[in-house]
Motif scaffolding. Sequence first.
Motif, PDB file in Angstrom:
ATOM      1  N   ALA A 148      -5.462   1.653   2.865  1.00 13.86           N
ATOM      2  CA  ALA A 148      -6.384   0.604   3.302  1.00 13.86           C
ATOM      3  C   ALA A 148      -5.824  -0.782   3.001  1.00 13.86           C
ATOM      4  O   ALA A 148      -6.281  -1.772   3.556  1.00 13.86           O
ATOM      5  CB  ALA A 148      -7.737   0.779   2.615  1.00 13.86           C
ATOM      6  N   GLY A 149      -4.863  -0.848   2.088  1.00 12.83           N
ATOM      7  CA  GLY A 149      -4.283  -2.130   1.728  1.00 12.83           C
ATOM      8  C   GLY A 149      -5.033  -2.847   0.616  1.00 12.83           C
ATOM      9  O   GLY A 149      -4.675  -3.951   0.236  1.00 12.83           O
ATOM     10  N   SER A 150      -6.091  -2.205   0.103  1.00 14.28           N
ATOM     11  CA  SER A 150      -6.842  -2.794  -1.004  1.00 14.28           C
ATOM     12  C   SER A 150      -7.489  -1.681  -1.818  1.00 14.28           C
ATOM     13  O   SER A 150      -7.670  -0.563  -1.328  1.00 14.28           O
ATOM     14  CB  SER A 150      -7.906  -3.767  -0.480  1.00 14.28           C
ATOM     15  N   LEU A 151      -7.802  -2.021  -3.063  1.00 19.46           N
ATOM     16  CA  LEU A 151      -8.412  -1.060  -3.978  1.00 19.46           C
ATOM     17  C   LEU A 151      -9.815  -1.503  -4.344  1.00 19.46           C
ATOM     18  O   LEU A 151     -10.047  -2.690  -4.582  1.00 19.46           O
ATOM     19  CB  LEU A 151      -7.582  -0.938  -5.259  1.00 19.46           C
ATOM     20  N   ASP A 152     -10.749  -0.543  -4.422  1.00 14.95           N
ATOM     21  CA  ASP A 152     -12.094  -0.853  -4.918  1.00 14.95           C
ATOM     22  C   ASP A 152     -12.038  -0.856  -6.447  1.00 14.95           C
ATOM     23  O   ASP A 152     -10.987  -0.653  -7.047  1.00 14.95           O
ATOM     24  CB  ASP A 152     -13.121   0.137  -4.379  1.00 14.95           C
ATOM     25  N   ALA A 153     -13.172  -1.107  -7.084  1.00 10.82           N
ATOM     26  CA  ALA A 153     -13.201  -1.241  -8.545  1.00 10.82           C
ATOM     27  C   ALA A 153     -12.709   0.025  -9.258  1.00 10.82           C
ATOM     28  O   ALA A 153     -11.933  -0.057 -10.206  1.00 10.82           O
ATOM     29  CB  ALA A 153     -14.599  -1.612  -9.017  1.00 10.82           C
ATOM     30  N   ASP A 154     -13.159   1.202  -8.815  1.00 14.08           N
ATOM     31  CA  ASP A 154     -12.726   2.445  -9.464  1.00 14.08           C
ATOM     32  C   ASP A 154     -11.212   2.627  -9.364  1.00 14.08           C
ATOM     33  O   ASP A 154     -10.549   2.954 -10.354  1.00 14.08           O
ATOM     34  CB  ASP A 154     -13.428   3.658  -8.839  1.00 14.08           C
ATOM     35  N   SER A 155     -10.675   2.414  -8.172  1.00 17.61           N
ATOM     36  CA  SER A 155      -9.231   2.569  -7.973  1.00 17.61           C
ATOM     37  C   SER A 155      -8.448   1.496  -8.711  1.00 17.61           C
ATOM     38  O   SER A 155      -7.388   1.770  -9.287  1.00 17.61           O
ATOM     39  CB  SER A 155      -8.903   2.529  -6.481  1.00 17.61           C
ATOM     40  N   ALA A 156      -8.959   0.265  -8.713  1.00 18.80           N
ATOM     41  CA  ALA A 156      -8.279  -0.814  -9.426  1.00 18.80           C
ATOM     42  C   ALA A 156      -8.304  -0.559 -10.936  1.00 18.80           C
ATOM     43  O   ALA A 156      -7.336  -0.857 -11.642  1.00 18.80           O
ATOM     44  CB  ALA A 156      -8.915  -2.158  -9.088  1.00 18.80           C
ATOM     45  N   HIS A 157      -9.406   0.008 -11.428  1.00 16.48           N
ATOM     46  CA  HIS A 157      -9.492   0.363 -12.848  1.00 16.48           C
ATOM     47  C   HIS A 157      -8.398   1.380 -13.180  1.00 16.48           C
ATOM     48  O   HIS A 157      -7.685   1.244 -14.187  1.00 16.48           O
ATOM     49  CB  HIS A 157     -10.884   0.919 -13.156  1.00 16.48           C
ATOM     50  N   GLN A 158      -8.249   2.384 -12.335  1.00 12.34           N
ATOM     51  CA  GLN A 158      -7.197   3.391 -12.502  1.00 12.34           C
ATOM     52  C   GLN A 158      -5.814   2.716 -12.451  1.00 12.34           C
ATOM     53  O   GLN A 158      -4.922   3.044 -13.242  1.00 12.34           O
ATOM     54  CB  GLN A 158      -7.324   4.439 -11.389  1.00 12.34           C
ATOM     55  N   PHE A 159      -5.652   1.768 -11.548  1.00 13.30           N
ATOM     56  CA  PHE A 159      -4.403   1.018 -11.393  1.00 13.30           C
ATOM     57  C   PHE A 159      -4.042   0.288 -12.690  1.00 13.30           C
ATOM     58  O   PHE A 159      -2.932   0.418 -13.196  1.00 13.30           O
ATOM     59  CB  PHE A 159      -4.568   0.029 -10.226  1.00 13.30           C
ATOM     60  N   ILE A 215      -2.113   5.019  -5.476  1.00 14.37           N
ATOM     61  CA  ILE A 215      -3.571   5.011  -5.616  1.00 14.37           C
ATOM     62  C   ILE A 215      -4.254   4.728  -4.275  1.00 14.37           C
ATOM     63  O   ILE A 215      -5.311   5.273  -3.984  1.00 14.37           O
ATOM     64  CB  ILE A 215      -4.005   3.997  -6.701  1.00 14.37           C
ATOM     65  N   ASP A 216      -3.635   3.900  -3.450  1.00 13.49           N
ATOM     66  CA  ASP A 216      -4.199   3.552  -2.137  1.00 13.49           C
ATOM     67  C   ASP A 216      -3.842   4.644  -1.131  1.00 13.49           C
ATOM     68  O   ASP A 216      -3.154   4.416  -0.141  1.00 13.49           O
ATOM     69  CB  ASP A 216      -3.663   2.188  -1.690  1.00 13.49           C
ATOM     70  N   GLU A 217      -4.365   5.857  -1.393  1.00 16.08           N
ATOM     71  CA  GLU A 217      -4.046   7.024  -0.562  1.00 16.08           C
ATOM     72  C   GLU A 217      -4.400   6.817   0.904  1.00 16.08           C
ATOM     73  O   GLU A 217      -3.690   7.255   1.801  1.00 16.08           O
ATOM     74  CB  GLU A 217      -4.783   8.261  -1.076  1.00 16.08           C
ATOM     75  N   ALA A 218      -5.507   6.145   1.162  1.00 21.87           N
ATOM     76  CA  ALA A 218      -5.960   5.930   2.546  1.00 21.87           C
ATOM     77  C   ALA A 218      -5.182   4.801   3.219  1.00 21.87           C
ATOM     78  O   ALA A 218      -5.403   4.536   4.402  1.00 21.87           O
ATOM     79  CB  ALA A 218      -7.450   5.613   2.561  1.00 21.87           C
TER      80      ALA A 218
END
Length: 146
Positions: free
Chosen positions: A74-85, A69-72
């Motif tokens: 960045a070492g962290s996920l925003d809310a949308d990506s964390a929701h997907q996680f 999910i952390d394609e970039a």
Amino acid sequence: GEEEFETLFGHVDVDGSGAITLDELATGFHTPILGAAKAIATVRSHAQNLAPEALKELSTRGAALFAVIDEAQAGSLDADSAHQFFQGLSIDLSLNEVGWMLERISGDGAARMTLADFAELVDAEAMVSDRAFQRKQRIQAVSRVT
């Protein structure tokens, strides 16, 4: 006073019936703090209900899914990506709950989750220390009142 109460009552009385049902009360006072607490409890409850082998598998799957999910990178996920996680791990949380939880766990208002944040959420030792911290906070609050 009275005007503020009427505004608040109108906000909570969603169906406009002039009475507040238990569901309306619960929904009307669902704040980001409660949402974050519910989300954290949901993640921890999910982890606590797993056998040790399954918890290890959850951590392994979590790390692999996080990397995808952390394609970039960045070492962290925003809310949308964390929701997907969390959806990928079969942990049912709303997008709002995830956002509120991230604000709470990031501590700096960044509303992002690192893999270390996830590991702490599902770690039994962290759960115990968090309970001890919460108990200490309640004792301090009570001692201030008395």
